[in-house]
Each structure stands twice: as C-alpha cells, then as structure tokens.
Design a protein around this motif. Structure first.
Motif, mmCIF file in Angstrom:
data_model
loop_
_atom_site.group_PDB
_atom_site.id
_atom_site.type_symbol
_atom_site.label_atom_id
_atom_site.label_comp_id
_atom_site.label_asym_id
_atom_site.label_seq_id
_atom_site.Cartn_x
_atom_site.Cartn_y
_atom_site.Cartn_z
ATOM 1 N N LYS A 161 34.037 53.875 37.742
ATOM 2 C CA LYS A 161 33.369 53.594 39.021
ATOM 3 C C LYS A 161 33.070 52.102 39.156
ATOM 4 C CE LYS A 161 31.207 57.808 40.530
ATOM 5 N NZ LYS A 161 29.969 58.424 41.011
ATOM 6 N N GLY A 162 32.673 51.496 38.047
ATOM 7 C CA GLY A 162 32.382 50.062 38.039
ATOM 8 C C GLY A 162 33.627 49.264 38.384
ATOM 9 N N LYS A 163 34.757 49.657 37.802
ATOM 10 C CA LYS A 163 36.024 48.956 38.064
ATOM 11 C C LYS A 163 36.379 49.056 39.548
ATOM 12 C CE LYS A 163 38.896 49.600 33.956
ATOM 13 N NZ LYS A 163 40.022 50.368 33.453
ATOM 14 N N ALA A 164 36.231 50.258 40.101
ATOM 15 C CA ALA A 164 36.603 50.474 41.502
ATOM 16 C C ALA A 164 35.706 49.639 42.410
ATOM 17 C CB ALA A 164 36.485 51.964 41.838
ATOM 18 N N PHE A 165 34.407 49.626 42.096
ATOM 19 C CA PHE A 165 33.443 48.864 42.911
ATOM 20 C C PHE A 165 33.770 47.366 42.848
ATOM 21 C CE2 PHE A 165 29.504 46.413 43.206
ATOM 22 C CZ PHE A 165 28.941 46.906 44.380
ATOM 23 N N ALA A 166 33.987 46.859 41.641
ATOM 24 C CA ALA A 166 34.257 45.424 41.471
ATOM 25 C C ALA A 166 35.553 45.033 42.188
ATOM 26 C CB ALA A 166 34.337 45.087 39.987
ATOM 27 N N LYS A 167 36.545 45.925 42.103
ATOM 28 C CA LYS A 167 37.833 45.645 42.727
ATOM 29 C C LYS A 167 37.702 45.652 44.253
ATOM 30 C CE LYS A 167 42.447 45.581 42.562
ATOM 31 N NZ LYS A 167 43.064 44.343 42.155
ATOM 32 N N GLU A 168 37.049 46.688 44.745
ATOM 33 C CA GLU A 168 36.933 46.822 46.204
ATOM 34 C C GLU A 168 36.264 45.602 46.831
ATOM 35 O OE1 GLU A 168 34.750 50.296 47.458
ATOM 36 O OE2 GLU A 168 34.698 49.605 49.559
ATOM 37 N N HIS A 169 35.220 45.089 46.156
ATOM 38 C CA HIS A 169 34.467 43.983 46.761
ATOM 39 C C HIS A 169 34.808 42.621 46.160
ATOM 40 C CE1 HIS A 169 32.143 47.003 48.864
ATOM 41 N NE2 HIS A 169 31.957 47.631 47.710
ATOM 42 N N ASP A 170 35.772 42.580 45.249
ATOM 43 C CA ASP A 170 36.150 41.341 44.560
ATOM 44 C C ASP A 170 34.928 40.660 43.936
ATOM 45 O OD1 ASP A 170 37.712 39.354 43.557
ATOM 46 O OD2 ASP A 170 37.959 38.263 45.439
ATOM 47 N N LEU A 171 34.199 41.445 43.142
ATOM 48 C CA LEU A 171 32.982 40.943 42.504
ATOM 49 C C LEU A 171 33.108 41.048 40.986
ATOM 50 C CD1 LEU A 171 30.367 42.711 44.815
ATOM 51 C CD2 LEU A 171 31.057 40.295 44.866
ATOM 52 N N VAL A 172 32.272 40.275 40.302
ATOM 53 C CA VAL A 172 32.183 40.365 38.841
ATOM 54 C C VAL A 172 30.956 41.217 38.527
ATOM 55 C CG1 VAL A 172 31.924 39.067 36.698
ATOM 56 C CG2 VAL A 172 33.140 38.027 38.647
ATOM 57 N N LEU A 173 31.178 42.321 37.809
ATOM 58 C CA LEU A 173 30.082 43.239 37.529
ATOM 59 C C LEU A 173 29.734 43.155 36.045
ATOM 60 C CD1 LEU A 173 28.451 45.427 39.033
ATOM 61 C CD2 LEU A 173 30.182 47.085 38.329
ATOM 62 N N VAL A 174 28.465 42.873 35.764
ATOM 63 C CA VAL A 174 28.013 42.797 34.368
ATOM 64 C C VAL A 174 27.251 44.085 34.068
ATOM 65 C CG1 VAL A 174 26.575 41.490 32.745
ATOM 66 C CG2 VAL A 174 27.841 40.279 34.540
ATOM 67 N N VAL A 175 27.875 44.976 33.302
ATOM 68 C CA VAL A 175 27.237 46.258 32.986
ATOM 69 C C VAL A 175 26.465 46.087 31.687
ATOM 70 C CG1 VAL A 175 27.656 48.701 32.500
ATOM 71 C CG2 VAL A 175 29.116 47.490 34.130
ATOM 72 N N LYS A 176 25.135 46.008 31.810
ATOM 73 C CA LYS A 176 24.323 45.670 30.634
ATOM 74 C C LYS A 176 24.186 46.852 29.694
ATOM 75 C CE LYS A 176 21.533 42.318 33.117
ATOM 76 N NZ LYS A 176 20.208 42.112 33.702
ATOM 77 N N GLY A 177 24.139 46.558 28.427
ATOM 78 C CA GLY A 177 23.969 47.597 27.411
ATOM 79 C C GLY A 177 23.977 46.938 26.050
ATOM 80 N N ALA A 178 23.935 47.771 24.985
ATOM 81 C CA ALA A 178 23.979 47.216 23.626
ATOM 82 C C ALA A 178 25.246 46.351 23.507
ATOM 83 C CB ALA A 178 23.995 48.332 22.604
ATOM 84 N N HIS A 179 26.350 46.842 24.059
ATOM 85 C CA HIS A 179 27.542 46.008 24.209
ATOM 86 C C HIS A 179 27.741 45.836 25.712
ATOM 87 C CE1 HIS A 179 29.038 45.866 20.107
ATOM 88 N NE2 HIS A 179 28.642 47.116 19.984
ATOM 89 N N THR A 180 27.236 44.735 26.241
ATOM 90 C CA THR A 180 27.394 44.497 27.678
ATOM 91 C C THR A 180 28.882 44.354 28.001
ATOM 92 O OG1 THR A 180 25.217 43.549 27.925
ATOM 93 C CG2 THR A 180 26.881 42.801 29.507
ATOM 94 N N ILE A 181 29.282 44.965 29.107
ATOM 95 C CA ILE A 181 30.695 44.910 29.498
ATOM 96 C C ILE A 181 30.819 44.216 30.854
ATOM 97 C CG2 ILE A 181 32.758 46.284 30.034
ATOM 98 C CD1 ILE A 181 31.753 48.403 28.109
ATOM 99 N N VAL A 182 31.613 43.159 30.884
ATOM 100 C CA VAL A 182 31.863 42.468 32.153
ATOM 101 C C VAL A 182 33.135 43.076 32.752
ATOM 102 C CG1 VAL A 182 32.449 40.259 33.231
ATOM 103 C CG2 VAL A 182 30.748 40.336 31.390
ATOM 104 N N ILE A 183 33.062 43.440 34.025
ATOM 105 C CA ILE A 183 34.221 44.020 34.706
ATOM 106 C C ILE A 183 34.663 43.079 35.810
ATOM 107 C CG2 ILE A 183 35.101 46.000 36.026
ATOM 108 C CD1 ILE A 183 32.904 47.713 34.855
ATOM 109 N N TYR A 184 35.916 42.730 35.802
ATOM 110 C CA TYR A 184 36.453 41.946 36.915
ATOM 111 C C TYR A 184 37.946 42.213 37.041
ATOM 112 C CZ TYR A 184 37.822 38.242 40.043
ATOM 113 O OH TYR A 184 38.337 37.563 41.102
ATOM 114 N N ASN A 185 38.380 42.459 38.251
ATOM 115 C CA ASN A 185 39.802 42.657 38.533
ATOM 116 C C ASN A 185 40.443 43.681 37.583
ATOM 117 O OD1 ASN A 185 42.146 42.250 39.876
ATOM 118 N ND2 ASN A 185 42.726 40.399 38.729
ATOM 119 N N GLU A 186 39.769 44.803 37.417
ATOM 120 C CA GLU A 186 40.226 45.917 36.586
ATOM 121 C C GLU A 186 40.309 45.591 35.106
ATOM 122 O OE1 GLU A 186 43.689 47.460 38.739
ATOM 123 O OE2 GLU A 186 42.248 48.856 39.628
ATOM 124 N N LYS A 187 39.720 44.462 34.711
ATOM 125 C CA LYS A 187 39.711 44.130 33.281
ATOM 126 C C LYS A 187 38.299 44.321 32.736
ATOM 127 C CE LYS A 187 43.424 40.777 33.489
ATOM 128 N NZ LYS A 187 43.477 39.496 34.161
#
Ligand code: NPW
Ligand code: K
Length: 515
Positions: free
Chosen positions: A398-424
């Motif tokens: 869902k994060g990938k789809a959201f970031a892709k749709e709006h061309d945004l960089v999403l920082v999903v915080k957690g013990a291992h934070t995951i940055v999502i951008y352009n399906e990566k």
C-alpha cells in the motif's frame, strides 16, 4: 546490500548451476559446507549435542550436508527427518543416502505413528533445516507441534537460510508455527521478512553466507529492496567544497510549533543545522519567539500574528526546502492556514506530525503536495494516510502504491525504517530501542530537511537521513544506555555519525542484530 525476492533467488540458483557448470547437489554441498564452517569455527570440536532437524526439500538437504560434515569431524550429532510430504527433493534423497552410508540412521517423524518428541536439553544446539524459502502454506498440525517443541526446549537454535515457518513474501497467520531462531544463516542475501516487525522477531540475529550465486545476474537486476549500511550511506554522502559559503548549503524553513510544543521546532531546527544546512529559519506562533532565539541563536525566527498557534502562513523568503508539521497542532485556524499554504506553495516539503494528520483527514490535499516531497509518518499516522493493512507485506504494498501515485517519498518508521520511493524499498540498518523517545521524530525531520537544503535529492536525503539518525542514536547509546537517550542526545552525536562514515568499514562477520 541487496535483498532479493524468492523468484530472483530461484533464478540465481538456476543460472549458477548453468554458468558454473556444477550440479544442484554441488551447490547444496557448498551451502551446507558454509554452515558447517560457521559452526565448526565456533565450536572447535566441542562435545555439545547437536540435533539437526531436516525437512524433505532442499532446506532439509542442506541440513543433511551439515550433519554429515559435522559427523565427519566427529561432532555429537543426531539427525531427524521431518517427513512433512511424500514428495522429496532429489538432492535431499541423495544426501539422505550419503548419511546412511555413514551408518547413521536418522529418526523419522511423520506424525501418524505417535512418535515421542525428542529429548533436547537447554545446553544442546538445534540446527533448523525444516523449511526454507519453499514454504508456501502453514505447516500442518504435527509439524507445528514439533516446531513448538523445538521452541520450548530453550536450546540455541541455528536456522538454515530462514527460520522454518516464515514465508518469503507473506506473513504467517496468527498462531501459525514459526521456529524462534537464536541466529539465522541466510544464503547470499538477507530476506525482507527479517526486517519487518511481525516477522523480524523470529530471529534474534542473522548474517549472510556467500555461496557464490551468479554475480553477473544478481548485479544486474533490480533487487526487492536495498539494505542500507555504511557503504551504501557513504555512497550518498556529498562532500563539502572548499570554496563554498552558507548559501551553498541552502536555506531551510520550519513551519510548526504551538503553545507547549515549541520544543519540537527547536529539535528539528537544531538537527537541521547539525546535519549541515546553511541557514535555518523557523516560522512559529509568537509564544515561541524568545524560546527559540535563546535556545538556538544560530536559527532565525519569524512569527505568526497569533500568540499560541499558527493562524496564517506568510513569509518573505525563498527557502530551498520546508519542514512542516512539527508541534503544529490542529487548531481550526492552523488547518485553514495549512490548506491555504498548500494551494500556493511549490517548494519541496518534509511533512511530519500534525501536517500528516491534516493531510489524512483531508485526502484531497495530497494532490497539492509538491512532487518528491518527503512524508515521515509513524505507524498510526501512516495508517491514517494509506488505510489499514492486514500485515507488514500489505503495508509495504500500500505504501508503494501511495508513494507512486503521488510521486512522494514515504518514510515508514519502525525498528528498521523503510524508505519507499518509485517502487523501491530502502531498509535501514541503524537505530535502537533507546530512540523510542519523545522528539526523536522531530530530529529525523530536521535532518532530512537539512540534507535536502544542502543539495541531496529528497529520496537520498530520506535514506541518508534515516541512516544518520539511527547511527547517531547507536553511538549515543554506547555512552548513555538506552533509557537515558533523549532526542537532544541524538543531535549531539550527529557529528560522530558523519565521522563514522569514514571510520573503518563495518565488518560483516560480526552478524547483524535483527528486530
Ligand atoms: N538459494 C539457493 O540458491 C540455494 C538454496 N538452497 C536451499 O534450498 C532451500 C529451498 O528449498 P526448496 O525449494 O526445496 O524448499 P523447502 O523450503 O525446502 O520446502 C520444501 C517443499 O515443501 C513443500 N511445502 C511447502 N510448504 C509446506 C507445508 N506447509 N507443508 C508441507 N510441505 C510444504 C513445498 O513443495 P510443494 O509441496 O508445494 O510442492 C516445498 O518445495 C533454501 O531455503 C535453501 O536452504 C541450497 O540448497 C542451495 C542453494
Ligand atoms: K530453516
């Protein structure tokens, strides 16, 4: 370090056999030998009892190779075959014969003979080679019982490739059995599930064993995710130039703060300066003026007409980047001011805290966020933005789809934070539980803003900022301990985190702490 998907691992396996002109059992021998060497290097012939549990696929085949090599070195080994299927892999069968040729007769478990669960002592070692990457449904009743028995022994469990019961691309249903590994030796690359909160808990630590899978192929594919360690972070670092001035490193603006939450802006602004921005201005309600000017003389302050909350957003400067939302509050006038600001703003944003909440309550506003802006939600804020998820994998999708749709960089915080951008996906390696403390997120927002200000692309700023933030926290904790670490402490050690990039490289042998 790259994290590969199941399909990629399978293809690498196929190409390795083809291009290196070896048989599949030779590759299995190589994999098993790596695990044996790991154990032998640590045990040095110790008489400890080693119980090797083997499934009937290739993970089980690896287990048989490990057991045979241990026996050849005269270790005290007991082998169990977990007969979960009629279908056995050819390389499993080959290695079963090889064990039998050594006059060792493994104990078979197939669930319908009422076998007694094996007697295992706390001081024994268990090698878990029941299921590997091939698990595609929950283990059945008796297999699950055996796995739970293994977990209950309290013995040290070494999982081969991955803890049995974990899937490569989904999360086990609640109650589905999973081996609780003390350590996992993963072949070639870590698995994405090691880094997700719901599945990372099944291995206390992990490391990878290089089995020389087809390098050419693995180098040229887009991995499922990238694990960001020091070398990846260092490759993003932009050196400062000798002939530069503060203008070179950009002017960052923070918009936020409300009565009782001025500290958040202070932390962001200080973290921004500490991570290298040229100039920092804060825009806040009047009540923040003296506080900020006193606590952080390096920053400039613009004030709103209102005393306690932001009521209009108007400023006469052209910042390179704007960090917005920290300590902002959701007063009706503030919400209106934020909406009006989004209508006319085109400067890239780093959006945090209440600004994220205002966005999720007014989803139509997301369209107004400039492309490539960075959003830094904690789990609750993320849920409000992208909706609920069934498990960690769906959250990433869902994060990938959201970031892709709006061309945004999403920082999903957690013990291992995951940055999502352009399906990566960029999975962070640094950070520790001491950083779960008020203001830690404001510091991260400040760092990412500071990096964009000095010329990092938003995605690189997010990936590098998350790494630096965690590394500063890791260095800080070695001085303060977990409990005494504060957000301000993370800022204090940011310089050390930068310096650490140029210190000696991480040494892989030490293993990675998970979860
Ligand atoms: N990467 C590499 O290059 C190398 C990998 N190697 C090793 O191979 C491992 C992967 O082996 P693998 O493909 O044989 O799968 P594994 O995990 O042993 O499962 C066996 C089979 O069980 C079945 N099955 C699934 N779920 C089930 C369930 N709940 N209950 C009952 N049955 C179930 C399913 O078959 P199915 O019944 O669906 O046809 C599945 O195929 C990998 O982790 C590594 O250790 C190394 O040897 C060399 C290099
Ligand atoms: K396993």
């Amino acid at each position: 370090m790259n994290i590969f998907s199941l399909e990629q691992i399978r293809e690498a396996d196929r190409l390795t056999i083809l291009n290196q002109n070896i048989s599949s059992d030779e590759l299995m021998e190589r994999a098993g030998a790596r695990v044996f060497e790991w154990l032998h290097g640590r045990l040095q012939g110790n008489a400890v009892r080693i119980h090797v549990f083997c499934g009937v696929g290739n993970n089980g085949g690896d287990g048989l190779v490990i057991a045979r090599l241990l026996m050849e070195s005269e270790y005290n080994v007991k082998v169990y075959i977990v007969d979960f299927s009629e279908k056995r892999s050819p390389d499993f069968l080959l290695n079963l014969d090889r064990i039998k040729n050594m006059k060792h007769w493994p104990e078979h478990f197939n669930g319908d003979k009422g076998e007694e669960l094996p007697d295992i002592k706390r001081e024994d070692i268990i090698v878990d080679a029941i299921f590997g990457v091939g698990l595609n449904r929950a283990p059945s009743g008796w297999v699950g019982k055996l796995m739970e028995h293994i977990n209950a022994t309290g013995a040290f469990v070494l999982s081969v490739d991955m803890p049995s019961g974990l899937f490569m691309n989904t999360v086990p249903e609640k109650g589905s059995p999973v081996i609780q590994a003390a350590h996992t030796l993963a072949f070639q690359s870590p698995k994405l599930v090691f880094f997700l909160p719901g599945t990372g808990i099944y291995t206390s630590s992990w490391e990878i064993l290089d089995i020389d899978l087809d390098k050419e192929y693995l180098r040229n594919i887009q991995p499922e995710a990238v694990f960001i360690e020091k070398s990846e972070a260092l490759s993003l670092y932009i050196p400062r130039k000798k002939f530069s001035h503060k203008g070179t490193y950009g002017h960052a603006l923070f918009i936020g703060g409300s009565y009782g939450k001025i500290g958040a802006v202070y932390l962001s602004a200080k973290a921004c300066l500490t991570s290298g921005a040229g100039l920092v201005t804060t825009y806040m309600p009047r009540c923040g003026y003296s506080i900020l000017q006193t606590a952080l003389p390096e920053a400039m302050v613009l004030t709103d007409a209102n005393e306690e909350h932001i009521s209009t957003i108007a400023f006469d400067l052209e910042p390179k980047v704007i960090g917005i939302g920290i300590g902002l509050g959701k007063h009706r006038a503030t919400v209106d001011a934020f909406k009006a600001f989004l209508q006319k703003n085109s400067t890239p944003l780093v959006i945090d805290a209440d600004a994220l909440n205002i966005l999720s309550e007014n989803p139509e506003l997301v369209q107004r966020v400039p492309a490539k802006s960075v959003l830094t939600p904690h789990p609750k804020e993320l849920e409000r933005l992208i909706g609920t998820w069934k498990d960690d994998m769906e959250k990433l999708e869902k994060g990938k789809a959201f970031a892709k749709e709006h061309d945004l960089v999403l920082v999903v915080k957690g013990a291992h934070t995951i940055v999502i951008y352009n399906e990566k996906l960029y999975v962070n390696s640094t950070g520790n539980p001491g950083m779960a403390t008020g203001g830690s997120g404001d510091v991260l927002t400040g760092m990412i803003t500071g990096l964009i200000s000095q010329g990092y692309t938003p995605v690189n700023a997010a990936v590098f900022g998350v790494y630096l933030h965690g590394k500063a926290g890791d260095i800080a904790v070695s001085n303060t301990g977990y409990e005494a670490l504060t957000a301000g402490g993370i800022i204090d050690y940011t310089g050390d985190a930068f310096l650490d990039l140029f210190a000696r490289p991480e040494h892989q042998e030490a293993g990675q702490e998970a979860g």
